[in-house]
Design an enzyme around this catalytic site. Structure first.
Site, short mmCIF file in Angstrom:
data_model
loop_
_atom_site.label_atom_id
_atom_site.label_comp_id
_atom_site.label_asym_id
_atom_site.label_seq_id
_atom_site.Cartn_x
_atom_site.Cartn_y
_atom_site.Cartn_z
N ASN A 193 -48.28 -51.42 5.49
CA ASN A 193 -48.76 -51.99 4.10
C ASN A 193 -50.04 -51.69 3.70
O ASN A 193 -50.21 -51.19 2.54
CB ASN A 193 -48.44 -53.39 4.06
CG ASN A 193 -46.91 -54.13 3.78
OD1 ASN A 193 -46.10 -53.16 3.26
ND2 ASN A 193 -46.64 -55.07 4.13
N HIS A 223 -47.40 -51.41 -0.35
CA HIS A 223 -46.08 -52.33 -0.37
C HIS A 223 -44.66 -51.55 -0.44
O HIS A 223 -43.71 -51.90 0.24
CB HIS A 223 -46.25 -53.40 -1.09
CG HIS A 223 -47.15 -54.51 -0.63
ND1 HIS A 223 -47.07 -55.19 0.38
CD2 HIS A 223 -48.44 -54.79 -1.13
CE1 HIS A 223 -48.15 -56.07 0.43
NE2 HIS A 223 -49.03 -55.62 -0.33
N ASP A 283 -38.81 -58.62 15.39
CA ASP A 283 -40.16 -58.42 14.30
C ASP A 283 -40.40 -56.92 14.59
O ASP A 283 -40.48 -56.28 15.60
CB ASP A 283 -41.10 -59.47 15.29
CG ASP A 283 -42.52 -59.39 14.39
OD1 ASP A 283 -42.49 -60.36 13.27
OD2 ASP A 283 -43.09 -58.53 14.54
N GLU A 302 -41.24 -59.50 8.08
CA GLU A 302 -40.75 -58.59 8.88
C GLU A 302 -40.10 -59.05 10.18
O GLU A 302 -39.86 -58.57 11.06
CB GLU A 302 -41.96 -57.72 9.41
CG GLU A 302 -42.88 -58.23 10.12
CD GLU A 302 -43.99 -59.15 9.51
OE1 GLU A 302 -44.99 -59.34 10.26
OE2 GLU A 302 -43.83 -59.33 8.49
N ASP A 354 -41.57 -51.60 1.97
CA ASP A 354 -40.35 -52.16 1.75
C ASP A 354 -39.26 -50.96 2.20
O ASP A 354 -38.16 -51.35 2.71
CB ASP A 354 -40.09 -52.09 -0.02
CG ASP A 354 -41.09 -53.46 -0.54
OD1 ASP A 354 -41.20 -54.21 0.40
OD2 ASP A 354 -41.21 -53.27 -1.49
#
Length: 244
Positions: free
Chosen positions: A174, A179, A166, A209, A183
């Site tokens: 973010n 975003h 994680d 994630e 990414d």
């Protein structure tokens, strides 16, 4: 005042008329024979080309295209009928070839569309099991693969190591940078982990994630050592991102 009276039998008196009658019969018979012969020639002139046209029509009905229209006649109506029949045959052949071309084109289009649909179906199957951002297997594909590997493990008694990964504080990335930056971080971390895992390892993205990695390791210590190196490598990553 004298009168001369001649007496003779009646057949003698009518003999010239009988001869004239016979002459008329003979002449009439000759004319009749001549007329019959003329009619025969005329009918022959009519019937022969018509018989040829009938044979040609029967041949056309059977689907024969290689037909010679060698019908010649001095009668204009028959010549006109022959020309009309030839024009009709040429038109039918042309239209049949057009239909064959259309059918061939349709068959090719159907085959092309079928291949396109098959490819789309394959792409859909792949898309249903692949993560669009990273190209890794998604949750569905990873679950299927994990079931297969665990069954192998039961049969072969080979040890597997499973790691749930994680990304910490990913929401802050973010929220702070957008975003697109998030990414980019996911892609970079995915590549880093993929490069460090063995080739036969299973690596999948199971959430935003969240990732899962499964690999064969002979001992718990080896597995912990591998994933600790991965954690350290990720912690030292630097991401260059230009929001503009």
């Amino acid at each position: 005042g004298w009168s001369i009276i001649l007496r003779q039998p009646i057949y003698k008196a009518l003999e010239p008329i009988e001869k004239l009658h016979e002459t008329f019969i003979i002449i009439g018979s000759i004319f009749t024979l001549i007329n019959i012969f003329i009619i025969f020639l005329i009918s022959k002139e009519f019937s022969k080309p018509i018989e040829k046209l009938v044979k040609i029509a029967n041949s056309i009905e059977k689907g024969n295209e290689n037909i010679e229209f060698n019908v010649s006649s001095k009668i204009s109506e028959i010549s006109l009928l022959s020309n009309s029949l030839k024009a009709m045959l040429d038109s039918l052949i042309f239209k049949r070839h057009q239909l064959e071309d259309i059918n061939l084109t349709l068959e090719q289009k159907v085959q092309y569309r079928t291949k396109e649909l098959e490819k789309l179906n394959e792409d859909l199957k792949l898309f249903a099991r692949k993560d669009a951002l990273t190209g890794l297997n998604n949750r569905l594909a990873s679950n299927e693969r994990l079931k297969e590997e665990f069954l192998k493990m039961k049969r072969s008694k080979i040890q597997y190591s499973v790691a749930l990964i994680d990304i910490d504080f990913f929401k802050k990335i973010n929220d702070s940078f957008g975003h697109d930056a998030g990414d980019l971080v996911i892609k970079l971390i995915t590549k880093t982990i993929s490069d460090m895992l063995p080739q036969d390892a299973i690596f999948a993205r199971i959430g935003g994630e969240e990732f899962v990695a499964v690999c064969k390791k002979p001992s718990k210590e080896d597995a912990i050592g591998l994933f600790e190196k991965i954690r350290e490598k990720i912690s030292m990553l630097k991401v260059d991102y230009n929001s503009s």
